[in-house]
Design a protein around this motif. Structure first.
Motif, short mmCIF file in Angstrom:
data_model
loop_
_atom_site.label_atom_id
_atom_site.label_comp_id
_atom_site.label_asym_id
_atom_site.label_seq_id
_atom_site.Cartn_x
_atom_site.Cartn_y
_atom_site.Cartn_z
N LEU A 230 96.30 79.74 10.91
CA LEU A 230 97.36 80.41 11.66
C LEU A 230 97.06 81.91 11.76
CD1 LEU A 230 100.45 78.65 10.04
CD2 LEU A 230 99.19 77.99 12.11
N LEU A 231 97.05 82.40 13.00
CA LEU A 231 96.78 83.81 13.28
C LEU A 231 98.02 84.60 13.63
CD1 LEU A 231 93.61 83.28 15.46
CD2 LEU A 231 93.67 84.74 13.47
N GLY A 232 99.07 83.95 14.12
CA GLY A 232 100.20 84.68 14.68
C GLY A 232 99.75 85.48 15.89
N PRO A 233 99.15 84.84 16.89
CA PRO A 233 98.57 85.56 18.02
C PRO A 233 99.62 86.28 18.86
CG PRO A 233 98.59 83.21 18.48
CD PRO A 233 99.01 83.37 17.06
N HIS B 26 95.42 90.88 9.97
CA HIS B 26 94.89 91.91 10.86
C HIS B 26 95.83 93.12 10.83
CE1 HIS B 26 93.04 88.22 12.46
NE2 HIS B 26 92.01 89.01 12.73
N HIS B 27 95.26 94.28 11.11
CA HIS B 27 96.05 95.52 11.10
C HIS B 27 95.93 96.22 12.45
CE1 HIS B 27 96.73 95.40 6.73
NE2 HIS B 27 95.49 94.96 6.64
N PHE B 28 97.10 96.65 12.95
CA PHE B 28 97.15 97.56 14.11
C PHE B 28 96.56 96.93 15.37
CE2 PHE B 28 96.03 100.12 10.23
CZ PHE B 28 97.33 100.39 9.88
N MET B 29 96.68 95.63 15.52
CA MET B 29 96.18 94.96 16.73
C MET B 29 96.97 93.68 16.95
SD MET B 29 92.61 93.23 15.45
CE MET B 29 91.86 94.81 15.13
N THR B 30 97.03 93.25 18.21
CA THR B 30 97.79 92.05 18.53
C THR B 30 96.96 90.78 18.46
OG1 THR B 30 97.36 92.34 20.90
CG2 THR B 30 99.40 93.30 20.01
N TYR B 31 95.69 90.89 18.09
CA TYR B 31 94.89 89.67 17.88
C TYR B 31 95.60 88.76 16.88
CZ TYR B 31 90.85 86.70 16.93
OH TYR B 31 90.01 85.61 16.79
N GLY B 32 96.21 89.38 15.86
CA GLY B 32 97.05 88.65 14.92
C GLY B 32 98.14 89.57 14.42
N LEU B 33 99.36 89.07 14.32
CA LEU B 33 100.51 89.91 14.00
C LEU B 33 100.85 89.90 12.51
CD1 LEU B 33 102.91 89.06 16.97
CD2 LEU B 33 101.13 90.81 16.83
N VAL B 34 99.90 89.47 11.68
CA VAL B 34 100.16 89.37 10.23
C VAL B 34 99.37 90.46 9.51
CG1 VAL B 34 100.04 87.89 8.20
CG2 VAL B 34 100.49 86.88 10.45
#
Length: 330
Positions: free
Chosen positions: A7-10, A44-52
């Motif tokens: 799960l990425l939370g894209p 991930h930080h500071f990007m919408t590739y993943g919202l976690v």
């Protein structure tokens, strides 16, 4: 085979971030109901590739929202945090979740989060082995001492002790031959991403020393026809990938060269289980045979919305997972 959900939370454009994360939580619960073995969440930080931004925090929440399924981090970015602090969080979850927590860690990249969190470029270079070894030493306890150039401190007790014995295991994300050697020297299983092809994964497994409890990520989406599945993924994935991949900003300010979202979508479609359940079984069982990896994490959020994500998980659980576990080759 052991089959998990990845799960990425894209951050799909047009979707509220709270709604995306609600879907990610619902996907974990649905994966447990559908019979998946585990759920792994990315960071991930500071990007919408993943919202976690904190995989271990979301993992803790998901452990409370589920009862049977194991929950892991794929991965917690070790270069942006203190290794002892991450180990303490992992040990806490290991205890309160009765051994259901899994810890995956990775180097990350030369991205802007190293500046924001103050760890610097050294954290992904010569400082990374020290961080990894300190993390492992803390997990193994019963005491730990910092004696390296980055972390120096007197001996302290490790609290709490691990519930999982002899210690909480760790999986290391690997993208290069140097990382393979780092994992092999420490006896750590590898986590290989969905961007890598089977030939590369098989080569890494051989270099590590052969088949073991390694983990491989793959994209999976099923529908009644292959054409329907392909159309869904080809429509949804580039909308998420375009802004998401652009979020990788180098620490040194050099211009990035993100993957082309359309080309990357086609690359993923060729490599992974997109199509009917028969297509998914053939792709996933074939990959396992070629790579020697029997633990696969399926990225199930490729459709980009709540209803189709949950439907995809349910269909994978009912129509794909039992066939893979029985050894069917598709």
């Amino acid at each position: 085979m052991r089959i998990g959900a990845f799960l990425l939370g894209p951050g799909v454009p047009g979707r509220d971030h709270a709604a995306v994360l609600d879907t990610t939580v619902a996907a974990a619960v649905a994966a447990e109901e559908a019979g998946f073995d585990d759920v792994w969440v990315a960071e991930h930080h500071f990007m919408t590739y993943g919202l976690v931004p904190s995989a271990v925090t979301l993992a803790g929440y998901l452990l409370g929202a589920t009862r049977r399924i194991a929950v892991g981090t794929a991965v917690s970015v070790l270069s942006t945090q203190h290794p002892v602090a991450l180990a303490e969080q992992a040990l806490l979850l290991d205890n309160v979740a009765h051994g259901r927590f899994r810890l995956g860690v990775g180097r990350g990249g030369p991205w802007q989060d190293l500046e924001v969190f103050g760890t610097g470029a050294e954290a992904v270079g010569p400082g990374f082995p020290e961080s990894l070894d300190l993390l492992l030493a803390t997990l193994r306890g019963p005491t730990v001492t910092g004696a390296g150039p980055r972390y120096r401190f007197r001996e302290v007790d490790v609290v709490p002790r691990p519930r999982t014995r002899p210690h909480l295991p760790v999986v290391l994300a690997v993208t290069t031959r140097a990382s393979v050697a780092m994992a092999a020297r420490r006896g750590l299983p590898m986590l290989l991403g969905m961007h890598a092809g089977d030939a590369e994964k098989a080569a890494f497994v051989r270099e590590h020393g052969g088949p073991g409890p390694h983990v491989s990520a793959a994209l999976a989406y099923v529908a009644d026809t292959r054409a329907e599945a392909l159309a869904t993924v080809r429509e949804a994935l580039p909308r998420w990938l375009a802004p998401g991949l652009a979020g990788y900003r180098r620490l040194d300010g050099a211009p990035g060269s993100p993957r082309d979202p359309l080309a990357y979508t086609e690359e993923l479609v060729r490599r992974h289980g997109i199509g009917t359940p028969d297509d998914a079984v053939a792709a996933l069982s074939g990959s396992a045979a070629r790579t020697g990896i029997q633990h696969v994490l399926l990225m199930v959020e490729g459709a980009g919305d709540h209803a189709r994500t949950c439907e995809n998980i349910a269909r994978l659980g009912a129509e794909v997972l039992p066939r893979l576990r029985s050894g069917e080759r598709g």
